[in-house]
Design an enzyme around this catalytic site. Structure first.
Site, PDB file in Angstrom:
ATOM      1  N   ARG A   1       0.850  -1.194   0.000  1.00 22.43           N
ATOM      2  CA  ARG A   1       0.000   0.000   0.000  1.00 22.43           C
ATOM      3  C   ARG A   1       0.882   1.238   0.000  1.00 22.43           C
ATOM      4  NH1 ARG A   1      -2.304  -1.414   4.139  1.00 22.43           N
ATOM      5  NH2 ARG A   1      -1.611   0.111   5.666  1.00 22.43           N
TER       6      ARG A   1
ATOM      7  N   SER B   1      -7.864  -0.721  -0.651  1.00 21.06           N
ATOM      8  CA  SER B   1      -8.868  -0.966   0.379  1.00 21.06           C
ATOM      9  C   SER B   1      -9.575   0.318   0.793  1.00 21.06           C
ATOM     10  CB  SER B   1      -8.222  -1.664   1.576  1.00 21.06           C
ATOM     11  OG  SER B   1      -9.179  -2.023   2.536  1.00 21.06           O
ATOM     12  N   HIS B   2      -9.429   0.710   2.072  1.00 14.87           N
ATOM     13  CA  HIS B   2     -10.156   1.847   2.634  1.00 14.87           C
ATOM     14  C   HIS B   2      -9.371   3.147   2.580  1.00 14.87           C
ATOM     15  CE1 HIS B   2      -7.596   0.145   5.773  1.00 14.87           C
ATOM     16  NE2 HIS B   2      -7.483   1.367   6.224  1.00 14.87           N
TER      17      HIS B   2
ATOM     18  N   LYS C   1      -3.377  -6.758  -2.530  1.00 15.54           N
ATOM     19  CA  LYS C   1      -3.511  -7.860  -1.579  1.00 15.54           C
ATOM     20  C   LYS C   1      -3.176  -9.133  -2.343  1.00 15.54           C
ATOM     21  CE  LYS C   1      -6.901  -5.461   1.294  1.00 15.54           C
ATOM     22  NZ  LYS C   1      -8.265  -5.445   1.881  1.00 15.54           N
TER      23      LYS C   1
ATOM     24  N   ASP D   1     -16.324  -0.619   3.067  1.00 17.42           N
ATOM     25  CA  ASP D   1     -15.065   0.048   2.743  1.00 17.42           C
ATOM     26  C   ASP D   1     -14.839  -0.045   1.237  1.00 17.42           C
ATOM     27  OD1 ASP D   1     -14.218  -2.585   2.385  1.00 17.42           O
ATOM     28  OD2 ASP D   1     -12.419  -2.382   3.617  1.00 17.42           O
TER      29      ASP D   1
ATOM     30  N   ASP E   1     -12.852  -1.665  -1.013  1.00 19.65           N
ATOM     31  CA  ASP E   1     -12.822  -2.898  -1.808  1.00 19.65           C
ATOM     32  C   ASP E   1     -13.893  -3.883  -1.364  1.00 19.65           C
ATOM     33  OD1 ASP E   1     -11.491  -3.395   0.597  1.00 19.65           O
ATOM     34  OD2 ASP E   1     -10.106  -4.843  -0.283  1.00 19.65           O
TER      35      ASP E   1
ATOM     36  N   ASP F   1     -14.529  -5.695   1.216  1.00 21.73           N
ATOM     37  CA  ASP F   1     -14.325  -6.935   1.966  1.00 21.73           C
ATOM     38  C   ASP F   1     -14.660  -6.757   3.446  1.00 21.73           C
ATOM     39  OD1 ASP F   1     -12.135  -5.390   2.707  1.00 21.73           O
ATOM     40  OD2 ASP F   1     -10.650  -6.973   2.394  1.00 21.73           O
ATOM     41  N   ARG F   2     -15.070  -5.541   3.828  1.00 18.80           N
ATOM     42  CA  ARG F   2     -15.533  -5.291   5.192  1.00 18.80           C
ATOM     43  C   ARG F   2     -16.837  -4.518   5.144  1.00 18.80           C
ATOM     44  NH1 ARG F   2     -11.502  -2.100   8.668  1.00 18.80           N
ATOM     45  NH2 ARG F   2     -11.213  -0.957   6.730  1.00 18.80           N
TER      46      ARG F   2
ATOM     47  N   HIS G   1     -13.658  -7.659   9.773  1.00 19.60           N
ATOM     48  CA  HIS G   1     -13.314  -8.732   8.839  1.00 19.60           C
ATOM     49  C   HIS G   1     -13.999 -10.000   9.341  1.00 19.60           C
ATOM     50  CE1 HIS G   1     -10.299  -6.935   6.180  1.00 19.60           C
ATOM     51  NE2 HIS G   1      -9.822  -6.296   7.218  1.00 19.60           N
TER      52      HIS G   1
END
Length: 446
Positions: A13, A98-99, A108, A238, A240, A242-243, A325
């Site tokens: 990142r 991500s966020h 990732k 978020d 992407d 995934d949360r 998560h």
């Protein structure tokens, strides 16, 4: 550009393009293939402005390194994990930050079985190879495109009884991220759900708010909108996707530990006696709920690479982290943002309201949430905390410092990226919570 600090504990990142650009992405793709020697991998990307060109560079690097690459296009991160498992691939790369704010890019990375590549599982070796840039000769791999959408939708829906989901009104804040792309084909299969769709247009400039619901300022919208619409619950994603973070029917934010407890009960109803993993920061509500539902609670270090490995080692059916998560054995032990949304629809349909389901937890468990404090000497401060509070209870160094007594406990962890201490504290009453929080913070901040 490839600045060494972009390699973090769990992912890659950094700022585009001053810290990581297409040349760096090519190097990471190629280094990943040379390090792990996969034959076939998946590459997908999110909706950030830089992501298509960054993903193309990863694909080129991986193919030049000798791997066949399955390009699955613009997808949520969990769809890369799904593709790796579903297609029997040797690994995958999700190009996403991500966020993080719009200026960021990242990746990732996973191996076969969607097992994460992190700082303790090969990512630093990838870093070193990428920075050297000394490539071995290889026959270029093929690049293929694959559409996994229909299979993904079928898999996530398999986690619930869609017929049991009743007519519900739900507010969804996609934050102009990948949830706005991933949820519509799922919602099409649930016509009884009245979804108030907010910021569903994928837009990597994030014109409405940053895609990080952990920050209270980014939750203001979903809280207000859930109340305004009189919704059964709200959910915020978020970047992407995934949360996901939940707001109950009264507009109150639901801590991730309480969500983990609710989902553990639900999962264990379908699979009695299963093992469920939770992280060291979590409320006592989590292990108590797991045990009460007939499951086996297992505490673990924070971080998806550690959680996913433990799930494999233990054969755990489910895992949840305070950071929202949520991991599922039957989803390649990977985290998903869509499956929890579906589980919540099923839960509220069966239990009447989310606030009612949460009432037993809110009346017994009092949480600070995470409190971050900059410190000049992390190790010294941890030692001071141990000396001050260790005699009051049981001490653990599983992840940072944890001290547990009968009526209160806390965990303090160093940040992986900054000179910060992260405090999570819980007590059996609000008065005790306030007092102990102040005592611990006095030591941290003195």
């Amino acid at each position: 550009m490839l600045a060494p600090p972009v390699f973090k504990a769990y992912d890659v990142r950094g700022l585009y393009s001053s810290e990581l650009d297409e040349d760096g992405a090519y190097a990471i793709g190629r280094a990943y293939v040379e390090q792990f020697k996969p034959r076939r991998i998946a590459v997908g990307h999110d909706m950030r402005v830089s992501s298509p060109s960054m993903a193309a560079a990863v694909i080129e690097g991986a193919a030049d390194g000798g791997a066949d690459v399955v390009d699955i296009g613009m997808v949520g991160t969990e769809m890369v994990y799904f593709a790796v498992g579903e297609l029997g691939l040797d690994g995958g790369v999700a190009v996403t930050a991500s966020h993080n704010p719009k200026e960021y890019t990242g990746m990732k990375i996973v191996r076969r079985g969607a097992l994460p590549v992190g700082g303790e599982s090969g990512l630093l070796d990838v870093r070193d190879r990428a920075l050297r840039g000394e490539w071995r000769e290889a026959a270029r791999g093929q690049v293929l495109k694959e559409d996994i959408w229909d299979r993904f939708v079928e898999r996530v829906l398999s986690f619930v009884d869609a017929e049991s989901i009743r007519s519900l009104r739900v507010v969804i804040d996609a934050a102009n991220g990948m949830a706005g792309v991933m949820l519509p084909p799922v919602l099409e299969r649930l016509p009884q759900v009245d979804a108030v769709r907010c910021f569903f247009e994928p837009d990597g400039t994030f014109p409405n708010h940053e895609p990080n619901p952990l920050l209270p300022e980014n939750r203001e919208f979903i809280v207000a909108k859930t109340r305004e619409e009189g919704a059964d619950f709200g959910v915020a994603y978020d970047g992407d996707a995934d949360r996901c973070f939940f707001v109950d029917d009264s507009g109150e934010f639901v801590p991730g530990d309480f969500v983990t407890a609710l989902f553990a009960e639900q999962v264990l109803e379908k699979e009695p006696g299963g093992k469920v993993i939770y992280d060291v920061r979590a409320s006592w509500a989590v292990p108590e709920a797991i045990s009460r539902a007939g499951g086996v609670p297992l505490v673990n270090r924070v971080g998806h690479s550690f959680i996913k490995q433990r799930m494999r080692d233990e054969g755990a059916v489910f895992a949840g982290e305070v950071s929202a998560h949520y991991y599922f054995r039957d989803f390649s032990q990977a985290d998903s943002g869509v499956v929890p949304f579906l589980l919540m629809l099923e839960l509220v349909s069966r239990r009447g309201s989310l606030s009612a389901a949460l009432a037993p937890y809110r009346s017994r468990f009092f949480l600070t949430g995470e409190i971050n404090t900059p410190v000049s000497d992390v190790a010294l401060k941890l030692q001071e905390l141990k000396e001050r509070f260790g005699p009051e209870g049981r001490v653990s160094h599983l992840d940072g410092l944890s001290v547990e007594s009968d009526d209160w406990h806390f965990n303090v962890r160093p940040s992986n990226t900054e000179p910060l201490l992260r405090l999570n504290l819980e007590a059996r009453s609000q008065e005790l919570l306030d007092r102990k929080r102040d005592e611990v913070l006095d030591v941290i901040r003195s």
